[in-house]
Structure formats: structure tokens, C-alpha cells
Design an enzyme around this catalytic site. Structure first.
Site, PDB file in Angstrom:
ATOM      1  N   ARG A  15       7.606 -17.402  12.604  1.00  0.00           N
ATOM      2  CA  ARG A  15       6.864 -16.169  12.923  1.00  0.00           C
ATOM      3  C   ARG A  15       7.670 -15.343  13.921  1.00  0.00           C
ATOM      4  O   ARG A  15       7.547 -14.127  13.993  1.00  0.00           O
ATOM      5  CB  ARG A  15       5.450 -16.451  13.433  1.00  0.00           C
ATOM      6  CG  ARG A  15       4.673 -15.188  13.791  1.00  0.00           C
ATOM      7  CD  ARG A  15       3.162 -15.332  13.680  1.00  0.00           C
ATOM      8  NE  ARG A  15       2.656 -16.530  14.324  1.00  0.00           N
ATOM      9  CZ  ARG A  15       2.614 -16.736  15.643  1.00  0.00           C
ATOM     10  NH1 ARG A  15       3.013 -15.789  16.479  1.00  0.00           N
ATOM     11  NH2 ARG A  15       2.168 -17.870  16.129  1.00  0.00           N
TER      12      ARG A  15
ATOM     13  N   LYS B 140      10.583   0.627  -0.576  1.00  0.00           N
ATOM     14  CA  LYS B 140      11.019   1.759  -1.395  1.00  0.00           C
ATOM     15  C   LYS B 140      12.518   1.643  -1.722  1.00  0.00           C
ATOM     16  O   LYS B 140      12.938   0.653  -2.269  1.00  0.00           O
ATOM     17  CB  LYS B 140      10.653   3.055  -0.664  1.00  0.00           C
ATOM     18  CG  LYS B 140       9.214   3.080  -0.113  1.00  0.00           C
ATOM     19  CD  LYS B 140       8.159   3.085  -1.197  1.00  0.00           C
ATOM     20  CE  LYS B 140       6.745   2.814  -0.665  1.00  0.00           C
ATOM     21  NZ  LYS B 140       6.302   3.671   0.425  1.00  0.00           N
TER      22      LYS B 140
ATOM     23  N   TYR C 124       3.187  10.056   5.716  1.00  0.00           N
ATOM     24  CA  TYR C 124       2.576   9.029   4.881  1.00  0.00           C
ATOM     25  C   TYR C 124       1.087   8.922   5.216  1.00  0.00           C
ATOM     26  O   TYR C 124       0.717   8.642   6.356  1.00  0.00           O
ATOM     27  CB  TYR C 124       3.294   7.698   5.123  1.00  0.00           C
ATOM     28  CG  TYR C 124       2.795   6.591   4.246  1.00  0.00           C
ATOM     29  CD1 TYR C 124       2.948   6.653   2.868  1.00  0.00           C
ATOM     30  CD2 TYR C 124       2.149   5.498   4.780  1.00  0.00           C
ATOM     31  CE1 TYR C 124       2.477   5.646   2.054  1.00  0.00           C
ATOM     32  CE2 TYR C 124       1.678   4.474   3.982  1.00  0.00           C
ATOM     33  CZ  TYR C 124       1.836   4.558   2.621  1.00  0.00           C
ATOM     34  OH  TYR C 124       1.360   3.566   1.815  1.00  0.00           O
TER      35      TYR C 124
ATOM     36  N   ASP D 274      10.470   8.397  10.478  1.00  0.00           N
ATOM     37  CA  ASP D 274      10.256   7.691   9.220  1.00  0.00           C
ATOM     38  C   ASP D 274      11.257   8.271   8.228  1.00  0.00           C
ATOM     39  O   ASP D 274      11.105   9.395   7.751  1.00  0.00           O
ATOM     40  CB  ASP D 274       8.808   7.875   8.739  1.00  0.00           C
ATOM     41  CG  ASP D 274       8.526   7.125   7.423  1.00  0.00           C
ATOM     42  OD1 ASP D 274       9.488   6.750   6.734  1.00  0.00           O
ATOM     43  OD2 ASP D 274       7.331   6.942   7.098  1.00  0.00           O
TER      44      ASP D 274
END
Ligand SMILES: *Cc1c(COP(=O)(O)O)cnc(C)c1O
Length: 384
Positions: free
Chosen positions: A53, A203, A105, A178
Site C-alpha cells: 500500500r 487515457k 473533468y 491536468d
């Protein structure tokens, strides 16, 4: 690692920095699914690893490649683009003022106006293509972060990264970008003054529509970056090891994929500009597009694979056009090898900057003439 030879970004991506596994001499990287790592006899963890983790060796190469492509001091993979973006906002403090782009977004905007606002962030939406408006929104000493998306999804609004960085710095705020749509192939926001770059690696970085992943790259390995990495550990926003391995494989073809898709997008945009069944083509590569000049300044080698077309015939015409495509796929997402088309305002709801006649189009690497002919017949079929 020996000192890396001087490589152009396309070479860095193709060879994933040229790393060779030292134990087996394998050219393709190993995958380490282990969730846990052995402790030394004296109770230390000299390997620097203890639990996945926090960290896993499968991340190292993908993160190093990303840091290199964006010219950053470090990179961190996340479970999704949303998890990566959330970590940047959660590294602010409740009460901080943050400024975000109007065109961004939609799911992140919804989280900011919902969860992040309740948590205490003062979120202000600004049309960041308007630099005077951005400057006017800054509250020196209170504004902690400016978050821009450029080109912005789904209208492709272009924000001037270097100018936004200046404005943010003057007010003592950080600038995060972004850059999912631009990709490191065409834009390097850190070189233009940004502090952090975020990617939905789902993407173009991965490019094959087969994983969900996110990434951040930082300009400086400072205290804020340590906070962000701690948030990744504590919120469990870490990427799966198999996904990290697939992402690294996807990034090896980043340059040829993205260059081909961007050339296809330019061909589709040019073909449908001025078409009798088309109201408008939104693509930063078109010289008549409002953000073209800024895009030409900060995007090198292409304008990306995302575009939107506003069809004649309003919302009904747009939906009927999407209903009639045969090669384009009706699906959300972007940056994959296959071309996708989506009626955006029905996805985003009432707060959306997308007009009702807008179809968002993620252009893939197919033969451009197939994409053009298919959309052409769909426009005609929608007339019937
Ligand atoms: C998809 C996307 C996101 C969110 O990324 P996920 O990987 O889906 O969480 C953020 N920004 C942009 C521009 C995107 O296209």
C-alpha cells in the site's frame, strides 16, 4: 542505476528508460505482485520496502519514466486519475481557497463542489482562459492552489500555462495542471512553470482502454510532495501492481500512438470544418479556434487526439448522429487506440459547459479516411 545516457523523450518511452532487470537480464520488466516484504533479522527494513500500500518495486520504472517525460523531480502512480487529483486537493488545508477551471473533468468538479467543499476548501470556479479573471480571483495568502485543465474537456478550452503559473506564483499559490488531454508528448507543464502535473493514465498514457490508473509528477521533491505521497498511502489510493505493469507496457508506444491519433484528429477536424451538417468543430489545431494561438505556443508537435463537433439539428441531431456511427464506438473515455464518440451534455448534466449539440470525439489510430467516411455517413443518416 548507472547514469542514464542522454535520450530524447520518445526514446525514453520506447525503452522505458532502457532498464534491464539485474537478476535475470530480462528486457521486459518483472512484475512483483507481493503485498509484503521481508524484514531484516535485526528488525530493520533495509530494502526500503515493507508493504505494497506504501510502495512496490513494479511502480519504480513507470514512475521514473513519467518523471523523465515530464521533466519532474518525482512521480507517483495512483489507483485512478480521480485518486491522483484528490490527493493534490487533500494536501491543502481546510479553509484554503482553491481556484479551478470552468471547463474541466466533470466528475472532479462534482467532487470539489461536494466533498471538498464540505471538508472546508473554498472552491472558486473561474474561466481560466481569461487571464484577467484568473488574476482577479487570486487572494494572496489565502489561495493555496490553482487547478487548470488544458486543453479542457469537453470544449477544448485552452489555458495559458506559463501565464497561469506567473499569476499563481505572484499570489503564493501552487499551479497544478491536468494534462491528460495534452499528454507529455505535446506539452510539458513543469517546464512552463507548473508545480504539479496530473494525468488520468487510464487515457493516452496507457492507451489501450484496459486499466484505470492515475499519476502525479512534481517539479520539486518538497514537503508538499511528501504530504501527497503520505495521502496515497493513508487513503489506500495506490495502483494495483498488474495495472502498473500494463501501464509501463502501454507507455512504450506512447509517442507513435499519440502522434498518429493527433494527426488523425487534425484530418477529421479539417474535413468537417465548414461542413454543411456541422455547426462548429472544436479543436485547438484549427487556426480559427479561439485558443489556437496559445495552444500553438505551449503544445509542440501536435494538438492531441481529443476534439468535439457541434452538429446541426441541436441535441436530437447530435444523439441521432452518434446512434448511426459504425466504426466510431459510442463510449465514454478518451486516449485509446480506438475512436470513441459521446454525447457529452447528457453525461455531465445541468452544470456542464458542453452545449447540447456537442459530440466529444476521442480519435484513435485507425485509418483517418475510415473515421471521416463513417462520421460523414452518420451525419447524413441523422437527417433521415
Ligand atoms: C478521465 C479523466 C480524469 C479522471 O481519471 P480516471 O482515471 O477516470 O479517474 C481526469 N481528468 C481528465 C481530463 C480525464 O479525461
Amino acid at each position: 542505476m548507472a547514469k542514464e545516457p542522454d535520450m530524447k523523450p520518445a526514446t525514453v518511452a520506447a525503452q522505458a528508460l532502457g532498464w534491464i532487470d539485474e537478476t535475470t537480464k530480462s528486457v521486459a520488466p518483472p512484475l512483483y505482485p507481493s503485498s509484503t516484504f521481508i524484514r531484516d533479522e535485526d528488525n530493520q527494513y533495509r530494502s526500503g520496502r515493507n508493504y505494497s500500500r506504501a510502495d512496490n518495486p513494479t511502480f519504480d520504472q513507470a514512475e521514473a519514466v513519467l518523471a523523465s517525460l515530464e521533466n519532474g523531480a518525482g512521480a507517483a502512480l495512483f489507483a485512478s486519475g480521480m485518486a491522483a487529483a484528490n490527493a493534490v486537493f487533500l494536501s491543502c488545508k481546510p479553509g484554503d481557497h482553491v481556484v479551478i477551471s470552468r471547463v474541466m473533468y466533470w466528475s472532479l468538479r462534482a467532487w470539489l463542489l461536494g466533498f471538498a467543499t464540505q471538508w472546508g476548501l473554498k472552491v472558486e470556479i473561474v474561466d481560466t482562459i481569461d487571464l484577467a479573471a484568473l488574476k482577479a480571483a487570486m487572494r494572496p495568502g489565502k489561495t493555496a492552489l490553482v487547478w487548470i485543465e488544458t486543453p479542457g474537456n469537453p470544449t477544448l478550452a485552452v489555458t495559458d500555462i506559463a501565464a497561469a503559473a506567473e499569476i499563481a506564483r505572484a499570489a503564493g499559490a501552487r499551479l497544478a495542471v491536468d494534462s491528460t488531454v495534452a499528454t507529455p508528448v505535446f506539452t510539458r507543464p513543469l517546464d512552463l512553470g507548473a508545480d504539479i502535473v496530473m494525468h488520468s493514465a487510464t487515457k493516452s498514457l496507457n492507451g489501450h482502454s484496459d486499466i484505470i490508473a492515475g499519476a502525479l509528477v512534481t517539479k520539486r521533491a518538497d514537503e508538499q510532495w511528501e504530504t501527497i505521497k503520505r495521502i496515497r498511502i493513508q487513503s489506500g489510493a495506490v495502483l494495483g501492481t498488474f495495472e502498473a505493469w500494463l501501464l509501463l507496457r502501454g507507455m512504450r508506444t506512447l509517442y507513435p500512438r499519440v502522434r498518429t491519433a493527433s494527426a488523425n484528429a487534425m484530418a477529421v477536424a479539417q474535413h468537417f470544418r465548414g461542413h454543411p451538417l456541422v455547426e462548429d468543430v472544436l479543436y485547438p489545431g484549427l487556426t480559427n479556434f479561439p485558443g489556437h494561438e496559445v495552444a500553438a505556443k505551449q503544445m509542440q508537435g501536435g494538438f492531441g487526439s481529443l476534439m468535439s463537433i457541434r452538429t446541426r439539428g441541436g441535441e436530437r441531431g447530435a444523439i441521432a448522429t452518434a446512434a448511426n456511427v459504425r466504426i466510431w464506438k459510442r463510449a465514454t473515455s478518451l486516449g485509446g487506440v480506438e475512436s470513441l464518440i459521446e454525447h457529452r451534455s447528457s453525461v455531465e448534466g445541468p452544470n456542464s459547459p458542453a452545449p447540447p449539440d456537442l459530440l466529444r470525439m476521442s480519435v484513435g489510430i485507425e485509418e483517418a479516411s475510415d473515421l471521416i467516411e463513417d462520421f460523414e455517413q452518420a451525419l447524413k443518416a441523422a437527417q433521415r
